[in-house]
Design a protein around this motif. Structure first.
Motif, PDB file in Angstrom:
ATOM      1  N   GLY A 280       9.535  42.235  45.509  1.00 43.02           N
ATOM      2  CA  GLY A 280       8.859  43.757  46.810  1.00 43.02           C
ATOM      3  C   GLY A 280       8.362  44.540  45.735  1.00 43.02           C
ATOM      4  N   GLY A 281       8.396  44.350  43.943  1.00 46.58           N
ATOM      5  CA  GLY A 281       8.219  45.989  43.365  1.00 46.58           C
ATOM      6  C   GLY A 281       9.326  46.594  43.453  1.00 46.58           C
ATOM      7  N   GLY A 282      10.672  45.744  42.893  1.00 49.63           N
ATOM      8  CA  GLY A 282      11.790  46.192  42.312  1.00 49.63           C
ATOM      9  C   GLY A 282      12.150  46.006  41.120  1.00 49.63           C
ATOM     10  N   PHE A 283      13.435  46.347  41.315  1.00 50.85           N
ATOM     11  CA  PHE A 283      14.112  45.961  39.826  1.00 50.85           C
ATOM     12  C   PHE A 283      16.056  45.124  40.112  1.00 50.85           C
ATOM     13  CE2 PHE A 283      17.603  47.799  36.650  1.00 50.85           C
ATOM     14  CZ  PHE A 283      16.638  47.288  35.356  1.00 50.85           C
ATOM     15  N   ARG A 284      15.827  44.430  39.719  1.00 55.05           N
ATOM     16  CA  ARG A 284      16.741  43.251  39.997  1.00 55.05           C
ATOM     17  C   ARG A 284      17.368  43.319  38.091  1.00 55.05           C
ATOM     18  NH1 ARG A 284      18.773  40.234  44.401  1.00 55.05           N
ATOM     19  NH2 ARG A 284      17.346  40.421  45.401  1.00 55.05           N
ATOM     20  N   PRO A 285      18.203  43.378  37.822  1.00 59.49           N
ATOM     21  CA  PRO A 285      19.266  43.033  36.190  1.00 59.49           C
ATOM     22  C   PRO A 285      20.081  41.857  36.759  1.00 59.49           C
ATOM     23  CG  PRO A 285      19.799  45.097  37.482  1.00 59.49           C
ATOM     24  CD  PRO A 285      19.274  44.719  38.555  1.00 59.49           C
ATOM     25  N   SER A 286      19.962  41.193  35.624  1.00 57.38           N
ATOM     26  CA  SER A 286      20.873  40.066  35.542  1.00 57.38           C
ATOM     27  C   SER A 286      22.340  40.603  34.618  1.00 57.38           C
ATOM     28  CB  SER A 286      20.057  38.850  34.797  1.00 57.38           C
ATOM     29  OG  SER A 286      18.881  38.857  35.571  1.00 57.38           O
ATOM     30  N   ARG A 287      22.137  41.674  34.012  1.00 62.73           N
ATOM     31  CA  ARG A 287      23.358  41.921  33.690  1.00 62.73           C
ATOM     32  C   ARG A 287      23.499  43.131  33.255  1.00 62.73           C
ATOM     33  NH1 ARG A 287      22.918  38.262  28.298  1.00 62.73           N
ATOM     34  NH2 ARG A 287      21.162  39.089  28.518  1.00 62.73           N
ATOM     35  N   VAL A 288      24.487  44.112  33.934  1.00 64.51           N
ATOM     36  CA  VAL A 288      25.278  45.437  33.878  1.00 64.51           C
ATOM     37  C   VAL A 288      26.123  45.898  32.805  1.00 64.51           C
ATOM     38  CG1 VAL A 288      24.765  46.945  35.090  1.00 64.51           C
ATOM     39  CG2 VAL A 288      23.739  46.011  36.069  1.00 64.51           C
ATOM     40  N   ALA A 289      26.129  47.214  31.919  1.00 65.91           N
ATOM     41  CA  ALA A 289      26.982  46.892  31.308  1.00 65.91           C
ATOM     42  C   ALA A 289      27.389  48.362  32.323  1.00 65.91           C
ATOM     43  CB  ALA A 289      26.389  47.727  29.957  1.00 65.91           C
ATOM     44  N   VAL A 290      28.694  48.904  32.531  1.00 67.17           N
ATOM     45  CA  VAL A 290      29.204  49.796  32.818  1.00 67.17           C
ATOM     46  C   VAL A 290      30.028  50.960  32.901  1.00 67.17           C
ATOM     47  CG1 VAL A 290      30.365  50.383  34.733  1.00 67.17           C
ATOM     48  CG2 VAL A 290      29.472  48.725  35.351  1.00 67.17           C
ATOM     49  N   VAL A 291      29.863  52.007  32.153  1.00 62.78           N
ATOM     50  CA  VAL A 291      31.066  52.730  31.009  1.00 62.78           C
ATOM     51  C   VAL A 291      31.484  53.569  31.999  1.00 62.78           C
ATOM     52  CG1 VAL A 291      30.615  54.295  28.636  1.00 62.78           C
ATOM     53  CG2 VAL A 291      28.705  52.362  29.234  1.00 62.78           C
ATOM     54  N   VAL A 292      32.847  53.481  31.256  1.00 63.11           N
ATOM     55  CA  VAL A 292      33.657  54.042  32.002  1.00 63.11           C
ATOM     56  C   VAL A 292      34.150  55.260  31.756  1.00 63.11           C
ATOM     57  CG1 VAL A 292      35.856  54.031  33.789  1.00 63.11           C
ATOM     58  CG2 VAL A 292      34.314  51.980  33.331  1.00 63.11           C
ATOM     59  N   LYS A 293      34.747  56.282  31.940  1.00 66.50           N
ATOM     60  CA  LYS A 293      35.064  57.580  32.011  1.00 66.50           C
ATOM     61  C   LYS A 293      36.310  57.785  31.941  1.00 66.50           C
ATOM     62  CE  LYS A 293      35.702  60.869  35.606  1.00 66.50           C
ATOM     63  NZ  LYS A 293      35.907  61.725  36.158  1.00 66.50           N
ATOM     64  N   THR A 294      37.167  58.100  31.086  1.00 70.25           N
ATOM     65  CA  THR A 294      38.537  58.680  30.185  1.00 70.25           C
ATOM     66  C   THR A 294      39.279  59.690  31.609  1.00 70.25           C
ATOM     67  OG1 THR A 294      38.034  57.466  28.359  1.00 70.25           O
ATOM     68  CG2 THR A 294      40.597  59.084  29.007  1.00 70.25           C
ATOM     69  N   THR A 295      39.599  59.493  32.653  1.00 71.64           N
ATOM     70  CA  THR A 295      40.104  60.141  33.559  1.00 71.64           C
ATOM     71  C   THR A 295      41.122  61.105  32.890  1.00 71.64           C
ATOM     72  OG1 THR A 295      41.953  59.568  34.312  1.00 71.64           O
ATOM     73  CG2 THR A 295      39.938  59.147  34.850  1.00 71.64           C
ATOM     74  N   ARG A 296      40.977  62.894  32.969  1.00 75.16           N
ATOM     75  CA  ARG A 296      42.051  63.629  31.967  1.00 75.16           C
ATOM     76  C   ARG A 296      43.926  62.783  32.419  1.00 75.16           C
ATOM     77  NH1 ARG A 296      43.536  68.952  32.480  1.00 75.16           N
ATOM     78  NH2 ARG A 296      45.101  69.307  31.517  1.00 75.16           N
ATOM     79  N   TYR A 297      43.842  62.436  33.459  1.00 76.93           N
ATOM     80  CA  TYR A 297      45.302  61.571  33.113  1.00 76.93           C
ATOM     81  C   TYR A 297      45.316  60.464  31.867  1.00 76.93           C
ATOM     82  CZ  TYR A 297      48.857  58.157  35.221  1.00 76.93           C
ATOM     83  OH  TYR A 297      49.792  57.493  35.363  1.00 76.93           O
ATOM     84  N   GLU A 298      43.591  60.240  32.102  1.00 72.90           N
ATOM     85  CA  GLU A 298      44.652  58.833  30.981  1.00 72.90           C
ATOM     86  C   GLU A 298      44.184  59.593  29.993  1.00 72.90           C
ATOM     87  OE1 GLU A 298      42.189  54.848  32.016  1.00 72.90           O
ATOM     88  OE2 GLU A 298      40.742  56.662  32.715  1.00 72.90           O
ATOM     89  N   PHE A 299      43.626  60.893  29.319  1.00 71.13           N
ATOM     90  CA  PHE A 299      43.104  60.699  28.071  1.00 71.13           C
ATOM     91  C   PHE A 299      45.046  62.316  27.944  1.00 71.13           C
ATOM     92  CE2 PHE A 299      43.479  65.875  26.333  1.00 71.13           C
ATOM     93  CZ  PHE A 299      42.790  65.153  25.103  1.00 71.13           C
ATOM     94  N   GLU A 300      46.023  62.698  28.859  1.00 66.32           N
ATOM     95  CA  GLU A 300      46.590  63.023  28.481  1.00 66.32           C
ATOM     96  C   GLU A 300      48.247  61.584  28.572  1.00 66.32           C
ATOM     97  OE1 GLU A 300      47.444  65.792  28.683  1.00 66.32           O
ATOM     98  OE2 GLU A 300      45.749  67.076  29.045  1.00 66.32           O
ATOM     99  N   GLN A 301      47.713  60.537  28.377  1.00 60.46           N
ATOM    100  CA  GLN A 301      49.052  59.951  28.545  1.00 60.46           C
ATOM    101  C   GLN A 301      48.978  59.369  27.526  1.00 60.46           C
ATOM    102  OE1 GLN A 301      48.186  56.143  31.806  1.00 60.46           O
ATOM    103  NE2 GLN A 301      50.085  56.445  31.803  1.00 60.46           N
ATOM    104  N   GLN A 302      47.368  59.466  26.386  1.00 65.39           N
ATOM    105  CA  GLN A 302      46.711  58.450  25.456  1.00 65.39           C
ATOM    106  C   GLN A 302      48.022  59.833  24.447  1.00 65.39           C
ATOM    107  OE1 GLN A 302      42.684  57.773  25.623  1.00 65.39           O
ATOM    108  NE2 GLN A 302      43.582  56.579  26.540  1.00 65.39           N
ATOM    109  N   ARG A 303      47.494  60.866  24.767  1.00 64.17           N
ATOM    110  CA  ARG A 303      47.777  61.811  23.731  1.00 64.17           C
ATOM    111  C   ARG A 303      49.472  61.958  23.096  1.00 64.17           C
ATOM    112  NH1 ARG A 303      46.362  67.856  25.377  1.00 64.17           N
ATOM    113  NH2 ARG A 303      46.462  69.329  23.570  1.00 64.17           N
TER     114      ARG A 303
END
Length: 451
Positions: free
Chosen positions: A72-95
């Motif tokens: 239909g003229g659209g876009f259909r990817p087969s493989r997608v990389a999802v880049v996830v942010k580090t939340t403030r909660y995770e940051f404080e845990q790591q810190r």
């Protein structure tokens, strides 16, 4: 009187540019699709939109996105990389994890700093739930997904993927874009915490909770490609260090920031390169140059569009793209309604303004001026802003702001950095020269979906 005239001249100049851009767009639309395809010389985004309808890249060849066009003229990817942010909660845990703090210890420590542990945990849960919804939606469509945190995101992941999705806010979108150099590989932002994040670079908020609908629109071609222009930088001169310090995962003090640059310099033998050296990053929003210590004036020389060099002392230099014209650059240059009213009142008292002053006029002038600072992300030009310039018999500022195609800066600073999109820092001290330009080959492929 001179300040009033300066403002009025700047206002009418910028307003005229904005009107010209609007007129050009209306003329291009009136020309029609068929005449455009038959050779009408369209500029920037209009040309890209027409090419996108045919599944082509701006360079004229078939893009990777075009090669993955669905029936239909659209876009259909087969493989997608999802880049996830580090939340403030995770940051404080790591810190504090290396200090051996328990969860209860972390809760008490955050309370001492005035942070709400329960609130941070709740925002983390909301983000995590929306990421799960995003990933499940992709996998339900038989799309292979690679979920990566910021520290794991690299060039190999980008090469593997047909498209990159950032799951976070604008900062995560900037990070995801920073490693994509293929102008035909789409980068799509999804705001995973819309109540606390602006998400200007992300899809409309409704798709955070209904991502399957966004996928179906992609499949059907109910969207348009948008190629956002980006800035490239060349570094040359004496004692330069082309190795960046990544600020995305670090909250560094001034001392730590300076030490990081020194460590990188001695770990890499290329630090004595005289250049010009193309830096391994592109700016989607802006480039900022200035002393690390904000209370210290930044001393540098600047040349705009190969013009004469000017000595400058200011609180820094910002150079943005059309994408970044709505961000920091806008807030540097916007004018308050109160200031407009005071300036117009002075002009009226001096006899330079022969019209009645009222709230509607003041608001219109304010809005028109501020709107003229914003331009299309697809336009291949930059907007530079000298923040709070010092003007005296030694230092001049013939142009405090304006559009340009090239900006060159020679550092005379002691402890300065050139920061890209707030996330990547390069040392930029006395003797270093930066050439800041836009090359259309660096454009970033993004998706625009309607509300």
């Amino acid at each position: 009187m001179s300040s009033a005239r300066s403002f009025l001249c700047g206002y009418f100049c910028l307003a005229s540019r904005a009107a010209a851009r609007r007129s050009l767009l209306l003329c291009q639309r009136a020309a029609g699709l068929s005449s455009a395809l038959s050779g009408l010389p369209l500029l920037g985004g209009a040309r890209r939109r027409l090419l996108a309808l045919r599944g082509l890249s701006p360079a004229g060849g078939s893009s990777a996105a075009g090669q993955r066009m669905a029936a239909g003229g659209g876009f259909r990817p087969s493989r997608v990389a999802v880049v996830v942010k580090t939340t403030r909660y995770e940051f404080e845990q790591q810190r504090y994890r290396f200090a051996g703090l328990s969860e209860e210890d972390l809760k008490q420590l955050l309370a001492l700093k005035g942070s709400n542990y329960a609130g941070l945990l709740e925002r983390h849960r909301i983000h995590t739930k929306n990421v799960e919804h995003l990933v499940d939606s992709l996998r339900n469509e038989k799309i292979e997904v690679r979920l990566v945190k910021r520290r794991e995101y690299n060039e190999e992941t980008v090469r593997w993927a047909d498209a990159v999705i950032s799951a976070g806010g604008d900062g995560t979108m900037l990070l995801a874009a920073s490693k994509v150099f293929d102008k035909s590989k789409p980068v799509i932002g999804v705001n995973t915490d819309p109540e606390r994040s602006e998400g200007h670079l992300c899809l409309p908020v409704r798709y955070t909770h209904s991502f399957p609908e966004a996928l179906q629109k992609l499949y059907r071609g109910e969207f348009r490609w948008q190629w956002r222009q980006r800035i490239r930088l060349y570094l040359e001169g004496t004692g330069i260090n082309p190795i960046p310090v990544d600020l995305h995962e670090q909250q560094l003090s001034q001392e730590q920031h300076s030490r990081a640059h020194i460590n990188e310099r001695f770990q890499d033998q290329r630090s004595d390169i005289s250049g010009p050296h193309l830096l391994p990053v592109r700016a989607l929003n802006e480039v900022f140059i200035g002393e690390s210590l904000s209370s210290r004036a930044s001393y540098y020389e600047i040349s705009v569009d190969d013009g004469p060099w000017e000595k400058q002392k200011s609180s820094g230099l910002n150079v943005c793209t059309g994408t970044g014209s709505k961000a920091w650059s806008y807030n540097i240059n916007k004018i308050a309604q109160q200031a407009v009213e005071e300036i117009l009142s002075i002009a009226k008292k001096q006899g330079s303004l022969n019209m009645p002053l009222n709230t509607e006029l003041v608001q219109k002038v304010t809005n028109d001026y501020n709107e003229s600072l914003v331009y299309s992300p697809e336009e291949p030009k930059m907007f530079f802003s000298i923040r709070e310039p010092i003007v005296n018999r030694v230092f001049s500022s013939s142009r405090q702001r304006g559009f340009s195609s090239k900006v060159c800066v020679r550092s005379r600073c002691w402890d300065a950095c050139m920061v890209i999109d707030g996330g990547t820092s390069f040392e930029f001290n006395d003797g270093a020269i930066a050439s800041i330009v836009i090359d259309t080959d660096d454009a970033l492929c993004t998706v625009l979906l309607e509300e």
